[in-house]
Write an enzyme that holds these catalytic residues in place. Sequence first.
Site, PDB file in Angstrom:
ATOM      1  N   HIS A 264       0.831  -1.218   0.000  1.00 12.37           N
ATOM      2  CA  HIS A 264       0.000   0.000   0.000  1.00 12.37           C
ATOM      3  C   HIS A 264       0.863   1.265   0.000  1.00 12.37           C
ATOM      4  O   HIS A 264       0.670   2.147  -0.827  1.00 12.37           O
ATOM      5  CB  HIS A 264      -0.954   0.034   1.209  1.00 12.37           C
ATOM      6  CG  HIS A 264      -1.474   1.420   1.477  1.00 12.37           C
ATOM      7  ND1 HIS A 264      -2.604   1.914   0.876  1.00 12.37           N
ATOM      8  CD2 HIS A 264      -0.968   2.447   2.224  1.00 12.37           C
ATOM      9  CE1 HIS A 264      -2.778   3.174   1.254  1.00 12.37           C
ATOM     10  NE2 HIS A 264      -1.803   3.525   2.076  1.00 12.37           N
ATOM     11  N   GLU A 411     -22.559  19.406   6.038  1.00 14.03           N
ATOM     12  CA  GLU A 411     -21.761  20.603   5.776  1.00 14.03           C
ATOM     13  C   GLU A 411     -20.498  20.299   4.972  1.00 14.03           C
ATOM     14  O   GLU A 411     -20.107  21.065   4.090  1.00 14.03           O
ATOM     15  CB  GLU A 411     -21.391  21.281   7.110  1.00 14.03           C
ATOM     16  CG  GLU A 411     -22.594  21.794   7.895  1.00 14.03           C
ATOM     17  CD  GLU A 411     -23.378  20.704   8.628  1.00 14.03           C
ATOM     18  OE1 GLU A 411     -22.877  19.561   8.730  1.00 14.03           O
ATOM     19  OE2 GLU A 411     -24.498  20.979   9.091  1.00 14.03           O
ATOM     20  N   HIS A 473     -24.025  25.443  20.463  1.00 10.49           N
ATOM     21  CA  HIS A 473     -24.223  26.258  19.268  1.00 10.49           C
ATOM     22  C   HIS A 473     -23.462  27.584  19.299  1.00 10.49           C
ATOM     23  O   HIS A 473     -23.625  28.415  18.417  1.00 10.49           O
ATOM     24  CB  HIS A 473     -25.718  26.535  19.073  1.00 10.49           C
ATOM     25  CG  HIS A 473     -26.466  25.372  18.528  1.00 10.49           C
ATOM     26  ND1 HIS A 473     -26.423  24.125  19.111  1.00 10.49           N
ATOM     27  CD2 HIS A 473     -27.266  25.247  17.433  1.00 10.49           C
ATOM     28  CE1 HIS A 473     -27.170  23.305  18.409  1.00 10.49           C
ATOM     29  NE2 HIS A 473     -27.687  23.951  17.382  1.00 10.49           N
TER      30      HIS A 473
HETATM   31  C1  LIG Z   1      -8.951  11.572   5.480  1.00  9.31           C
HETATM   32  C2  LIG Z   1      -7.769  10.659   5.397  1.00  9.31           C
HETATM   33  N1  LIG Z   1      -7.523   9.824   6.404  1.00  9.31           N
HETATM   34  C3  LIG Z   1      -6.438   9.030   6.361  1.00  9.31           C
HETATM   35  C4  LIG Z   1      -5.581   9.054   5.304  1.00  9.31           C
HETATM   36  C5  LIG Z   1      -4.306   8.203   5.303  1.00  9.31           C
HETATM   37  N2  LIG Z   1      -4.473   7.113   4.310  1.00  9.31           N
HETATM   38  C6  LIG Z   1      -3.973   7.215   3.086  1.00  9.31           C
HETATM   39  S1  LIG Z   1      -4.341   5.893   2.151  1.00  9.31           S
HETATM   40  C7  LIG Z   1      -5.166   5.147   3.413  1.00  9.31           C
HETATM   41  C8  LIG Z   1      -5.810   3.811   3.247  1.00  9.31           C
HETATM   42  C9  LIG Z   1      -6.529   3.767   1.989  1.00  9.31           C
HETATM   43  O1  LIG Z   1      -6.965   2.508   1.647  1.00  9.31           O
HETATM   44  P1  LIG Z   1      -7.557   2.363   0.209  1.00  9.31           P
HETATM   45  O2  LIG Z   1      -8.386   3.534  -0.049  1.00  9.31           O
HETATM   46  O3  LIG Z   1      -8.201   1.044   0.137  1.00  9.31           O
HETATM   47  O4  LIG Z   1      -6.303   2.445  -0.731  1.00  9.31           O
HETATM   48  P2  LIG Z   1      -5.377   1.216  -1.151  1.00  9.31           P
HETATM   49  O5  LIG Z   1      -4.716   0.726   0.089  1.00  9.31           O
HETATM   50  O6  LIG Z   1      -6.259   0.200  -1.729  1.00  9.31           O
HETATM   51  O7  LIG Z   1      -4.403   1.821  -2.083  1.00  9.31           O
HETATM   52  C10 LIG Z   1      -5.136   5.940   4.541  1.00  9.31           C
HETATM   53  C11 LIG Z   1      -5.756   5.571   5.831  1.00  9.31           C
HETATM   54  C12 LIG Z   1      -5.893   9.946   4.267  1.00  9.31           C
HETATM   55  N3  LIG Z   1      -5.111  10.079   3.203  1.00  9.31           N
HETATM   56  N4  LIG Z   1      -7.005  10.706   4.329  1.00  9.31           N
END
Ligand SMILES: Cc1ncc(C[n+]2csc(CCOP(=O)(O)OP(=O)(O)O)c2C)c(N)n1
Length: 671
Positions: A264, A411, A473
């Site tokens: 990943h 929002e 609020h």
């Molecule tokens: C809002 C947010 N939270 C956490 C992350 C950190 N993050 C980047 S990729 C990921 C996991 C994503 O998994 P997936 O969407 O399935 O991607 P894949 O591993 O399949 O490439 C995380 C938690 C982020 N980029 N954005």
Amino acid sequence: MSTNATNLAANNIRILAASMVEKAKSGHPGGAMGGADFINVLYSEFLQYDPQTPSWIGRDRFFLDPGHMAPMLYAQLALTGKYTLDELAQLRQWGSPTTGHPEFEIARGVENTSGPLGQGHSYAVGAAIAAKFLAAHTGNPTFEKETIYAYISDGGVQEEISQGSARIAGVLGLDNLVMFYDSNDIQLSTETKAVMNEDTAAKYRALGWEVIEINGNDADQIRKALAQAKAVKGKPALIIGKCIMGKGALKEDGSSYERNCKTHGAPLGGDAYKNTIKNLGGDPENPFVIFPEVKELYAKRAEELKKIVADRYAEEKAWASANADKAAQLTEWFSGKAPKIDWSKVQQKDNDATRNASAACLSVLAEQVPNMICASADLSNSDKTDGFLKKTTAFTKGDFSGAFFQAGVAELTMACCCIGMALHGGVIPACGTFFVFSDYMKPAVRMAALMQLPVKFIWTHDAFRVGEDGPTHEPVEQEAQIRLMEKLKNHKGQNSMLVLRPADAQETTAAWKLAMENTATPTALILSRQNINNLPAGNDYSQAAKGAYIVAGSDNNPDVILVASGSEVSTLVAGAELIRKDGKKVRIVSVPSEGLFRSQSKDYQKSVLPAGVKKFGLTAGLPVNLQGLVPESEGSVWGLESFGFSAPYKVLDEKLGFTAENVYNQVKKLF
Ligand SMILES: Cc1ncc(C[n+]2csc(CCOP(=O)(O)OP(=O)(O)O)c2C)c(N)n1
Ligand SMILES: [Mg+2]
């Protein structure tokens, strides 16, 4: 389309993506390798764009949600000539256009900045709304033909915003939206089954989407699904592609490295990398190559696009010659220039709440700015965006002839949709809610600021004077938070945002004027629920454009300078009466925006707030709001230090010291 060339191109994307990450020693190869088949079929057979004119208004747009799959996008855009192989090899390096996560740059084919999961596909929903709006409001057939593609991954589906975006797309029947879900069962730290066991297809169907389920690594199935999705009428389409994380990856011992969390977010590494590149048909010693067959495939597509685009341009031209006025207007809309507005048409009432004053402005904007879209998160009659709504109608499925977007209680979704509209271009989005709920929008506001998009955020019920609703609020620290964005510079060196808290009804008109003239960054308007006494007669409101200015009726050579923004300015005016009775001379300074004030010349700043003169600041937010203007050595700031309390606002004013008497008492302490 030759299946061989198509599959070779997908492998080429995998090789480039894995190699970029390997060379950078950081990045995300696995997801990019899994999604390569989809993006390749999309770009080589479906996406309609003008390779010579990336800003073509009628182009299809591709919004990437998982920004960590940047290498996939860059590799794809290298195949279409938007990045060089050298640039790919510079992934994540200083000054390189191949930034760690994609950053909005139309010239390179990057339609949005992405990284915070969930936001990217929500921009696509907003862009699809903008396309529907432009089709309805101009009649230019090009907007009917435009397709908005979104790419979402497990993380985006898990983010709560996906619920809001999917709801909106379903309710509004956005059949110009096609989303691909890269469902690879893997995410950053676990397999997806550890955290989700929903039936995603059923969920989206229930929200009103057409859902197509395929093998996301099979070009033929992708092709058929895209054709089917494009043909859907009356609803958005979701293609759920089961993809293989790290497709084609091998470990150092030659065994499979597919479906593994480790791919990943880290380079494949050493022999695993070499084995993988060889397995995909590349040369690990010289991996930054586009295969001749792939070049040919994309050259062929470029030829097809020439014809497609020529036909579309001819169609646009025919429309333009039959609709010269509208065509000129459309050019103006896409220029991004500030619209011409006759502000003299705005009629303000004396001593009005600034939210009402904002409604008076919005009412005129609805009449004079035909490409403005106003939204509210189910508070239009309270945040007073209904000033706009009363002059138009809300969007409904199949009818985008109005200009109001009812977002429902969502929002962040609303903010992201407005960002998507701005990214699409041709429209000016604004959205309203209570200031305390700006907390639900902050991640999107930050992205709007990073992308330098002129979205207008309308936040009412700006302080503890919403009293009866209680501390849940009452915004307290929100102003301090949002003003940090005025301190943060964007990549052009400008304040990344303009934040205005006007002091009375007339200053609200001046603030809206600044908001509409600000085409370079987002603007926030922070507005009161309660009525505010007008500033003294003769006040020159045009000075609001300097961020801070001396209010009419101030004395020359003051003994003390009173400083505030918003409704507290009128409390200072009342307090000044008492202070003057002691024979002291008083100056009152209204500071709708410290950020704007700090952008003025040092001479001007000194003329308004000369050093060495005693100062007193009053803020219904945290004292820090004014401490930059009122140094401790020269005076004091009276602010709010708690969440607030539940009571009628006049009682709170008394209890919390927001009265003329307390201003007098506090100032007295300075002498
Ligand atoms: C809002 C947010 N939270 C956490 C992350 C950190 N993050 C980047 S990729 C990921 C996991 C994503 O998994 P997936 O969407 O399935 O991607 P894949 O591993 O399949 O490439 C995380 C938690 C982020 N980029 N954005
Ligand atoms: Mg995944």
